[in-house]
Design a protein around this motif. Structure first.
Motif, PDB file in Angstrom:
ATOM      1  N   GLY A  32       0.793  -1.225   0.000  1.00  0.00           N
ATOM      2  CA  GLY A  32       0.000   0.000   0.000  1.00  0.00           C
ATOM      3  C   GLY A  32       0.821   1.269   0.000  1.00  0.00           C
ATOM      4  O   GLY A  32       0.331   2.330   0.407  1.00  0.00           O
ATOM      5  N   TYR A  33       2.070   1.185  -0.496  1.00  0.00           N
ATOM      6  CA  TYR A  33       2.951   2.356  -0.545  1.00  0.00           C
ATOM      7  C   TYR A  33       3.098   2.845  -1.982  1.00  0.00           C
ATOM      8  O   TYR A  33       3.070   2.051  -2.929  1.00  0.00           O
ATOM      9  CB  TYR A  33       4.334   2.015  -0.001  1.00  0.00           C
ATOM     10  N   PRO A  34       3.296   4.153  -2.179  1.00  0.00           N
ATOM     11  CA  PRO A  34       3.533   4.666  -3.532  1.00  0.00           C
ATOM     12  C   PRO A  34       4.892   4.209  -4.038  1.00  0.00           C
ATOM     13  O   PRO A  34       5.812   3.969  -3.243  1.00  0.00           O
ATOM     14  CB  PRO A  34       3.495   6.187  -3.339  1.00  0.00           C
ATOM     15  N   ASN A  35       5.031   4.101  -5.348  1.00  0.00           N
ATOM     16  CA  ASN A  35       6.291   3.672  -5.955  1.00  0.00           C
ATOM     17  C   ASN A  35       7.094   4.903  -6.358  1.00  0.00           C
ATOM     18  O   ASN A  35       6.789   5.543  -7.371  1.00  0.00           O
ATOM     19  CB  ASN A  35       6.006   2.799  -7.181  1.00  0.00           C
ATOM     20  N   PRO A  36       8.138   5.273  -5.592  1.00  0.00           N
ATOM     21  CA  PRO A  36       8.887   6.499  -5.899  1.00  0.00           C
ATOM     22  C   PRO A  36       9.580   6.456  -7.252  1.00  0.00           C
ATOM     23  O   PRO A  36       9.725   7.483  -7.914  1.00  0.00           O
ATOM     24  CB  PRO A  36       9.901   6.596  -4.751  1.00  0.00           C
ATOM     25  N   SER A  37      10.005   5.274  -7.687  1.00  0.00           N
ATOM     26  CA  SER A  37      10.686   5.157  -8.974  1.00  0.00           C
ATOM     27  C   SER A  37       9.762   5.534 -10.125  1.00  0.00           C
ATOM     28  O   SER A  37      10.146   6.280 -11.040  1.00  0.00           O
ATOM     29  CB  SER A  37      11.205   3.734  -9.174  1.00  0.00           C
ATOM     30  N   ALA A  38       8.535   5.028 -10.088  1.00  0.00           N
ATOM     31  CA  ALA A  38       7.562   5.339 -11.136  1.00  0.00           C
ATOM     32  C   ALA A  38       7.188   6.820 -11.103  1.00  0.00           C
ATOM     33  O   ALA A  38       7.038   7.463 -12.152  1.00  0.00           O
ATOM     34  CB  ALA A  38       6.313   4.479 -10.957  1.00  0.00           C
ATOM     35  N   ILE A  39       7.060   7.367  -9.903  1.00  0.00           N
ATOM     36  CA  ILE A  39       6.745   8.791  -9.756  1.00  0.00           C
ATOM     37  C   ILE A  39       7.871   9.640 -10.327  1.00  0.00           C
ATOM     38  O   ILE A  39       7.641  10.627 -11.028  1.00  0.00           O
ATOM     39  CB  ILE A  39       6.511   9.146  -8.274  1.00  0.00           C
ATOM     40  N   ALA A  40       9.106   9.239 -10.044  1.00  0.00           N
ATOM     41  CA  ALA A  40      10.270   9.980 -10.537  1.00  0.00           C
ATOM     42  C   ALA A  40      10.320   9.984 -12.062  1.00  0.00           C
ATOM     43  O   ALA A  40      10.582  11.015 -12.684  1.00  0.00           O
ATOM     44  CB  ALA A  40      11.551   9.375  -9.974  1.00  0.00           C
ATOM     45  N   ASN A  41      10.079   8.820 -12.661  1.00  0.00           N
ATOM     46  CA  ASN A  41      10.093   8.741 -14.123  1.00  0.00           C
ATOM     47  C   ASN A  41       9.087   9.714 -14.732  1.00  0.00           C
ATOM     48  O   ASN A  41       9.367  10.365 -15.743  1.00  0.00           O
ATOM     49  CB  ASN A  41       9.774   7.319 -14.581  1.00  0.00           C
ATOM     50  N   GLU A  42       7.923   9.806 -14.097  1.00  0.00           N
ATOM     51  CA  GLU A  42       6.866  10.683 -14.619  1.00  0.00           C
ATOM     52  C   GLU A  42       7.207  12.155 -14.397  1.00  0.00           C
ATOM     53  O   GLU A  42       7.097  12.979 -15.311  1.00  0.00           O
ATOM     54  CB  GLU A  42       5.535  10.350 -13.942  1.00  0.00           C
ATOM     55  N   ILE A  43       7.644  12.503 -13.187  1.00  0.00           N
ATOM     56  CA  ILE A  43       7.943  13.896 -12.865  1.00  0.00           C
ATOM     57  C   ILE A  43       9.094  14.434 -13.705  1.00  0.00           C
ATOM     58  O   ILE A  43       9.045  15.560 -14.213  1.00  0.00           O
ATOM     59  CB  ILE A  43       8.284  14.048 -11.362  1.00  0.00           C
ATOM     60  N   TYR A  44      10.136  13.609 -13.865  1.00  0.00           N
ATOM     61  CA  TYR A  44      11.344  14.078 -14.541  1.00  0.00           C
ATOM     62  C   TYR A  44      11.360  13.774 -16.040  1.00  0.00           C
ATOM     63  O   TYR A  44      12.305  14.142 -16.735  1.00  0.00           O
ATOM     64  CB  TYR A  44      12.578  13.470 -13.869  1.00  0.00           C
ATOM     65  N   GLY A  45      10.322  13.096 -16.524  1.00  0.00           N
ATOM     66  CA  GLY A  45      10.249  12.792 -17.949  1.00  0.00           C
ATOM     67  C   GLY A  45      11.375  11.891 -18.414  1.00  0.00           C
ATOM     68  O   GLY A  45      11.951  12.091 -19.496  1.00  0.00           O
ATOM     69  N   ILE A  46      11.701  10.871 -17.596  1.00  0.00           N
ATOM     70  CA  ILE A  46      12.784   9.938 -17.920  1.00  0.00           C
ATOM     71  C   ILE A  46      12.246   8.510 -17.893  1.00  0.00           C
ATOM     72  O   ILE A  46      11.132   8.265 -17.442  1.00  0.00           O
ATOM     73  CB  ILE A  46      13.963  10.072 -16.925  1.00  0.00           C
ATOM     74  N   SER A  47      13.063   7.590 -18.366  1.00  0.00           N
ATOM     75  CA  SER A  47      12.643   6.186 -18.365  1.00  0.00           C
ATOM     76  C   SER A  47      13.401   5.371 -17.317  1.00  0.00           C
ATOM     77  O   SER A  47      13.146   4.177 -17.173  1.00  0.00           O
ATOM     78  CB  SER A  47      12.876   5.559 -19.747  1.00  0.00           C
ATOM     79  N   GLY A  48      14.304   6.011 -16.600  1.00  0.00           N
ATOM     80  CA  GLY A  48      15.075   5.317 -15.575  1.00  0.00           C
ATOM     81  C   GLY A  48      16.379   6.037 -15.282  1.00  0.00           C
ATOM     82  O   GLY A  48      16.559   7.199 -15.648  1.00  0.00           O
ATOM     83  N   MET A  49      17.280   5.341 -14.619  1.00  0.00           N
ATOM     84  CA  MET A  49      18.590   5.921 -14.316  1.00  0.00           C
ATOM     85  C   MET A  49      19.379   6.116 -15.609  1.00  0.00           C
ATOM     86  O   MET A  49      19.108   5.462 -16.619  1.00  0.00           O
ATOM     87  CB  MET A  49      19.390   4.982 -13.399  1.00  0.00           C
ATOM     88  N   PRO A  50      20.371   7.006 -15.587  1.00  0.00           N
ATOM     89  CA  PRO A  50      21.239   7.160 -16.761  1.00  0.00           C
ATOM     90  C   PRO A  50      21.963   5.847 -17.073  1.00  0.00           C
ATOM     91  O   PRO A  50      22.215   5.037 -16.187  1.00  0.00           O
ATOM     92  CB  PRO A  50      22.247   8.232 -16.322  1.00  0.00           C
ATOM     93  N   GLU A  51      22.297   5.660 -18.326  1.00  0.00           N
ATOM     94  CA  GLU A  51      22.978   4.438 -18.737  1.00  0.00           C
ATOM     95  C   GLU A  51      24.417   4.417 -18.243  1.00  0.00           C
ATOM     96  O   GLU A  51      25.104   5.442 -18.268  1.00  0.00           O
ATOM     97  CB  GLU A  51      22.971   4.315 -20.262  1.00  0.00           C
ATOM     98  N   PRO A  52      24.898   3.267 -17.787  1.00  0.00           N
ATOM     99  CA  PRO A  52      26.300   3.167 -17.360  1.00  0.00           C
ATOM    100  C   PRO A  52      27.260   3.387 -18.532  1.00  0.00           C
ATOM    101  O   PRO A  52      26.884   3.198 -19.693  1.00  0.00           O
ATOM    102  CB  PRO A  52      26.417   1.725 -16.843  1.00  0.00           C
ATOM    103  N   THR A  53      28.496   3.770 -18.213  1.00  0.00           N
ATOM    104  CA  THR A  53      29.538   3.854 -19.231  1.00  0.00           C
ATOM    105  C   THR A  53      30.630   2.819 -18.991  1.00  0.00           C
ATOM    106  O   THR A  53      31.347   2.461 -19.918  1.00  0.00           O
ATOM    107  CB  THR A  53      30.172   5.255 -19.279  1.00  0.00           C
ATOM    108  N   VAL A  54      30.752   2.346 -17.719  1.00  0.00           N
ATOM    109  CA  VAL A  54      31.755   1.328 -17.416  1.00  0.00           C
ATOM    110  C   VAL A  54      31.191   0.318 -16.420  1.00  0.00           C
ATOM    111  O   VAL A  54      30.193   0.576 -15.742  1.00  0.00           O
ATOM    112  CB  VAL A  54      33.054   1.939 -16.820  1.00  0.00           C
ATOM    113  N   GLN A  55      31.851  -0.817 -16.334  1.00  0.00           N
ATOM    114  CA  GLN A  55      31.519  -1.828 -15.337  1.00  0.00           C
ATOM    115  C   GLN A  55      32.797  -2.268 -14.634  1.00  0.00           C
ATOM    116  O   GLN A  55      33.898  -2.107 -15.144  1.00  0.00           O
ATOM    117  CB  GLN A  55      30.835  -3.035 -15.975  1.00  0.00           C
ATOM    118  N   VAL A  56      32.608  -2.845 -13.433  1.00  0.00           N
ATOM    119  CA  VAL A  56      33.743  -3.319 -12.641  1.00  0.00           C
ATOM    120  C   VAL A  56      33.383  -4.670 -12.046  1.00  0.00           C
ATOM    121  O   VAL A  56      32.295  -4.834 -11.475  1.00  0.00           O
ATOM    122  CB  VAL A  56      34.079  -2.335 -11.499  1.00  0.00           C
TER     123      VAL A  56
END
Length: 306
Positions: free
Chosen positions: A226-250
């Motif tokens: 019964g909690y709101p989903n902050p990730s979905a809210i963020a995507n909507e508010i900021y007009g994004i589809s998620g976190m920025p894409e990585p450039t490197v891995q370790v």
């Protein structure tokens, strides 16, 4: 006498049935390694090579909350093992009741608060859900940017690191305003040449990790609770589809034990939050778990010279 013995046997039988039911439920709910693999990143990015060439082996982790570095803690432990001097700076931190110290000492040289008085956000003490995303404009209005910036500038330039580790400045992992604030501030100070470093490493999830862990797995649980989903809210508010894409891995398998020790060192109130973003990590040994989740991902920010 016989009646009493019968009642005792009946109670024992009931207890055995309950115990068997618990065991059956536990066996059914126990997560397998095959199930765990559904969350693993399918993407591949270039292996970071820059940090192996740096002569100034000093770094700072700058985050809002000390446990925000959980997804980059393998990288930090790996660099520390190679002789780097690394310190964590945060707006909030947790002190262990058992040792009186902060868990950060497990992966680096420990934690230090950015502000002595801890006051960085207007009205924080009265907010019901301070973790829920708010527009970027409101972040600028709520946070004491100049105060925090002055403290960061002094601490960074006194410490003289070559790199800084943060979360991403666009979504802050899942939309927490404090994550976005501190990461954006560090990026701004870097680009305005107020702090003197070579690069910023922003800890991010790949699209697969974010989709499976944040959107689906955690999203379903938040809905159930019964909690709101902050990730979905963020995507909507900021007009994004998620976190920025990585450039490197370790690859972090060589420090699996250290990373697991760090994650498990926090008190229960913190670990219950870590479970939301690092599924089932407490149910496996370090070698098995980080043999599956064997990589950490970063977006590297470099200064643009015009």
């Amino acid at each position: 006498m016989h009646h009493k013995r019968f009642e005792n046997m009946k109670q024992v039988k009931i207890c055995l049935i309950i115990l068997l039911g618990i065991c059956f439920r536990f066996c059914q709910d126990k997560v397998t390694t095959e199930y765990l693999k559904r969350f693993v990143a399918t993407e591949t990015y270039p292996t970071d090579v820059f940090l192996d060439t740096v002569s100034n082996q000093r770094a700072l982790i700058i985050v809002a909350h000390d446990d925000d570095d959980c997804a980059m803690s393998g990288m930090i432990a790996k660099l520390t093992a190679k002789g780097w001097t690394i310190k964590q700076l945060s707006l909030q931190s947790h002190i262990l009741l058992t040792t009186g110290s902060n868990p950060a000492h497990i992966i680096c040289q420990g934690n230090e608060l950015i502000l002595k008085d801890g006051y960085y956000r207007i009205g924080l003490d009265t907010m019901k859900n301070p973790y829920l995303p708010i527009p970027y404009k409101k972040i600028k209005e709520q946070f004491l940017t100049d105060k925090v910036a002055s403290a960061i500038i002094k601490k960074v330039n006194d410490f003289k690191p070559s790199v800084i580790f943060t979360l991403d400045n666009e979504k802050g992992g899942y939309g927490h305003p404090e994550h976005i604030f501190i990461s954006q501030l560090v990026k701004d100070l870097f680009e305005k040449d107020k702090i003197h470093i070579d690069k910023i490493y922003q800890s991010v999830y790949t699209d697969q990790l974010e989709k499976e862990i944040i959107d689906k797995w955690l999203g379903d649980r938040l809905k159930k609770w019964g909690y709101p989903n902050p990730s979905a809210i963020a995507n909507e508010i900021y007009g994004i589809s998620g976190m920025p894409e990585p450039t490197v891995q370790v690859n972090i398998t060589e420090v699996a034990e250290i990373k697991m020790n760090y994650l498990r060192a926090y008190e229960e109130d913190v670990r219950k939050n870590l479970r939301k973003f690092i599924p089932y990590y407490e149910e496996f040994d370090a070698k098995t778990y980080f043999g599956i989740f064997d990589r950490e991902f970063f977006r590297v920010i470099e200064k643009i010279n015009y």
